[in-house]
Design a protein around this motif. Sequence first.
Motif, PDB file in Angstrom:
ATOM      1  N   LYS A  58      14.607 -24.607  35.933  1.00 53.01           N
ATOM      2  CA  LYS A  58      14.353 -24.218  37.326  1.00 53.01           C
ATOM      3  C   LYS A  58      12.926 -24.580  37.743  1.00 53.01           C
ATOM      4  N   LEU A  59      11.970 -24.302  36.874  1.00 52.21           N
ATOM      5  CA  LEU A  59      10.569 -24.618  37.177  1.00 52.21           C
ATOM      6  C   LEU A  59      10.367 -26.121  37.320  1.00 52.21           C
ATOM      7  N   LEU A  60      10.956 -26.881  36.406  1.00 51.66           N
ATOM      8  CA  LEU A  60      10.805 -28.333  36.451  1.00 51.66           C
ATOM      9  C   LEU A  60      11.435 -28.909  37.712  1.00 51.66           C
ATOM     10  N   LYS A  61      12.612 -28.438  38.050  1.00 52.65           N
ATOM     11  CA  LYS A  61      13.277 -28.919  39.265  1.00 52.65           C
ATOM     12  C   LYS A  61      12.450 -28.584  40.510  1.00 52.65           C
ATOM     13  N   LYS A  62      11.833 -27.407  40.525  1.00 53.28           N
ATOM     14  CA  LYS A  62      11.024 -27.008  41.671  1.00 53.28           C
ATOM     15  C   LYS A  62       9.787 -27.892  41.787  1.00 53.28           C
ATOM     16  N   GLU A  74      10.843 -31.105  43.200  1.00 52.64           N
ATOM     17  CA  GLU A  74      11.169 -30.923  44.617  1.00 52.64           C
ATOM     18  C   GLU A  74       9.904 -30.877  45.470  1.00 52.64           C
ATOM     19  N   GLU A  75       8.876 -30.155  44.998  1.00 50.45           N
ATOM     20  CA  GLU A  75       7.633 -30.023  45.755  1.00 50.45           C
ATOM     21  C   GLU A  75       6.935 -31.364  45.930  1.00 50.45           C
ATOM     22  N   TYR A  76       7.091 -32.263  44.972  1.00 48.43           N
ATOM     23  CA  TYR A  76       6.400 -33.565  45.028  1.00 48.43           C
ATOM     24  C   TYR A  76       7.375 -34.724  45.255  1.00 48.43           C
ATOM     25  N   GLU A  77       8.566 -34.388  45.750  1.00 49.66           N
ATOM     26  CA  GLU A  77       9.582 -35.399  46.078  1.00 49.66           C
ATOM     27  C   GLU A  77       9.828 -36.341  44.903  1.00 49.66           C
ATOM     28  N   GLY A  78       9.836 -35.763  43.711  1.00 51.84           N
ATOM     29  CA  GLY A  78      10.136 -36.532  42.521  1.00 51.84           C
ATOM     30  C   GLY A  78       8.960 -37.284  41.938  1.00 51.84           C
ATOM     31  N   ARG A  79       7.825 -37.234  42.565  1.00 49.37           N
ATOM     32  CA  ARG A  79       6.671 -37.993  42.068  1.00 49.37           C
ATOM     33  C   ARG A  79       5.888 -37.159  41.060  1.00 49.37           C
ATOM     34  N   ILE A  80       6.467 -37.080  39.861  1.00 46.73           N
ATOM     35  CA  ILE A  80       5.916 -36.267  38.773  1.00 46.73           C
ATOM     36  C   ILE A  80       5.702 -37.152  37.546  1.00 46.73           C
ATOM     37  N   ALA A  81       4.555 -36.959  36.883  1.00 50.06           N
ATOM     38  CA  ALA A  81       4.230 -37.650  35.630  1.00 50.06           C
ATOM     39  C   ALA A  81       3.906 -36.609  34.574  1.00 50.06           C
ATOM     40  N   ILE A  82       4.146 -36.959  33.303  1.00 49.81           N
ATOM     41  CA  ILE A  82       3.916 -36.020  32.206  1.00 49.81           C
ATOM     42  C   ILE A  82       3.364 -36.787  31.009  1.00 49.81           C
ATOM     43  N   ALA A 111       7.348 -31.564  21.399  1.00 50.43           N
ATOM     44  CA  ALA A 111       8.687 -32.065  21.100  1.00 50.43           C
ATOM     45  C   ALA A 111       9.748 -31.221  21.800  1.00 50.43           C
ATOM     46  N   GLU A 112       9.513 -29.915  21.881  1.00 55.31           N
ATOM     47  CA  GLU A 112      10.456 -29.019  22.552  1.00 55.31           C
ATOM     48  C   GLU A 112      10.559 -29.354  24.034  1.00 55.31           C
ATOM     49  N   ALA A 113       9.398 -29.563  24.675  1.00 50.36           N
ATOM     50  CA  ALA A 113       9.405 -29.908  26.088  1.00 50.36           C
ATOM     51  C   ALA A 113      10.020 -31.291  26.302  1.00 50.36           C
ATOM     52  N   GLU A 114       9.736 -32.217  25.404  1.00 51.05           N
ATOM     53  CA  GLU A 114      10.275 -33.572  25.516  1.00 51.05           C
ATOM     54  C   GLU A 114      11.800 -33.556  25.519  1.00 51.05           C
ATOM     55  N   ALA A 115      12.384 -32.672  24.719  1.00 47.83           N
ATOM     56  CA  ALA A 115      13.842 -32.556  24.673  1.00 47.83           C
ATOM     57  C   ALA A 115      14.400 -32.163  26.041  1.00 47.83           C
ATOM     58  N   LEU A 116      13.720 -31.235  26.711  1.00 49.09           N
ATOM     59  CA  LEU A 116      14.144 -30.824  28.052  1.00 49.09           C
ATOM     60  C   LEU A 116      14.037 -31.991  29.029  1.00 49.09           C
ATOM     61  N   TYR A 117      12.911 -32.718  29.001  1.00 49.08           N
ATOM     62  CA  TYR A 117      12.716 -33.827  29.928  1.00 49.08           C
ATOM     63  C   TYR A 117      13.773 -34.907  29.714  1.00 49.08           C
ATOM     64  N   THR A 118      14.147 -35.121  28.463  1.00 48.59           N
ATOM     65  CA  THR A 118      15.165 -36.128  28.148  1.00 48.59           C
ATOM     66  C   THR A 118      16.537 -35.692  28.650  1.00 48.59           C
ATOM     67  N   ILE A 119      16.861 -34.430  28.427  1.00 49.10           N
ATOM     68  CA  ILE A 119      18.158 -33.904  28.865  1.00 49.10           C
ATOM     69  C   ILE A 119      18.304 -33.988  30.385  1.00 49.10           C
ATOM     70  N   MET A 120      17.210 -33.780  31.101  1.00 51.18           N
ATOM     71  CA  MET A 120      17.252 -33.810  32.559  1.00 51.18           C
ATOM     72  C   MET A 120      17.686 -35.179  33.079  1.00 51.18           C
ATOM     73  N   GLY A 121      17.351 -36.242  32.341  1.00 52.85           N
ATOM     74  CA  GLY A 121      17.776 -37.582  32.725  1.00 52.85           C
ATOM     75  C   GLY A 121      17.089 -38.160  33.940  1.00 52.85           C
TER      76      GLY A 121
END
Length: 358
Positions: free
Chosen positions: A99-103, A106-114, A119-129
Amino acid sequence: MIELKTFNRKELEELISSGGFQQYDFLPVTRHRAESQIRNPKSSDEQTLLILAFYNDRLAGYAGCFPDSIITGEKVISYAWLSTLYVHPEFRKKRVAKKLLKKACEEYEGRIAITEFTAEAEALYTIMGIFEYVFPKEGKRYYFRTDATGIIPEKKPETKVLKPLFQLMDVIGNSVLSVKNIRVKEPDFRYEVLSRIDAQSAGFINEFSSQRNAEEINIFIDHPWILEGKKDHRYLFSSFAEVFKYFWIKIYDENNRLSSCFLLQFRDGYLKIPYLFSNNNLDHVVEFLTYFIVKNKIKGLTSYQPALNNKIKDSGTFPKIYERDFKREYLFHKQLLQALPEGFDPHYQDGDGDCMMT
C-alpha cells in the motif's frame, strides 16, 4: 483497515515542530532527517516527502520520498527516490508495504527510483512488476586495518564472548600495519581540506556534467541525515553514528591550478567518495587518499568511481590489505523510464540519490 496520510514540506515541518512524530511506538522520521528533507532544493512545496500507514489507528509503517530531477537537454524530469520503506513486524502480513509503495508511485505518477535496498525489499519490488534494473555500478571496497572486533561478532553473534581475543588480534595486526605504513608521507603537492565546498571549487565543478551542483551538495553537508551521538532505537534507519564527518578536498597541479576536487564521507572508521571531479589527475588523488587513510587510521573505503578504482589498481603504494567487488543496483519505475530519452544514462556518482546522506 489501512489508512494512509501524506506530508508535504509544510506538513512535515508542522509534524516535526509540534513534536507529533514522537507520539508513536516507533519513529517514522528523525527531526534532523526531516529538516534536511524540507531544505532539499529539488523539492517543491506540493511534493510528498513522507507517507504514514495506520492500521486501526495505530502507526503500522512509513515510506520516505526524496525528490530529485534529471536534466535531459532542455527538459527537466522530476522524480523521487524511495528513501525509506518500513513496516512494523506486527503488521507485516497485512499488505502495508504494498500500500505504501503504491501510494508513493501514485504521488509521483510512477516516477520513482530506488537503490541501496535490502533483499527483502527487493523481493517486494520484483513482485510488483513495475520496476526495472538500470544503470548498475561496479565498485570496490578496500580494507586497510583489521577489524575482527567489529566484523566477526556482527556476523556471528555467538562469538561475542570472544571479543577480548578479537581485540588483541586487532591490536597486534594493526600494530604491524602501522609499522608497514610508516613510510607513507604527506604529499608534496598543494592541497586543501575544507568542511564544505567553496566558491573556487563551485566554479571548477561547473565544468563537469553532474546531477548535483555545489549549492545542493553544501545543503546536505550542512543538514546531514546522520548526526554524531547515540542511536535512537525507535528509528530503524540510519540516524546517528559515533563519528560522521564530511571533508571537501582540493588538489592543485604544479602550476597551482585546481585539478581535482572530491567529497569524503567519514563514518565510524569507513570512507566513501560521494563526489569526485578531476581533470584526469588521479595519481595525486590516490596519493592524497593513501596519506589520509594512514593518518586517520581508516578501516575501509567504498568506491564506485571506475577511473579511480583503475588508478588504485595500478598503484603500488595504496595501503589496502584486502579488497572486495561490490555492485550497486538501481531500480526505476517503468513510467520513469518512459519519460527518459532512449539510451539515456544519468551517470550517477556515488553520492547521487540519497546515498550521500547515509
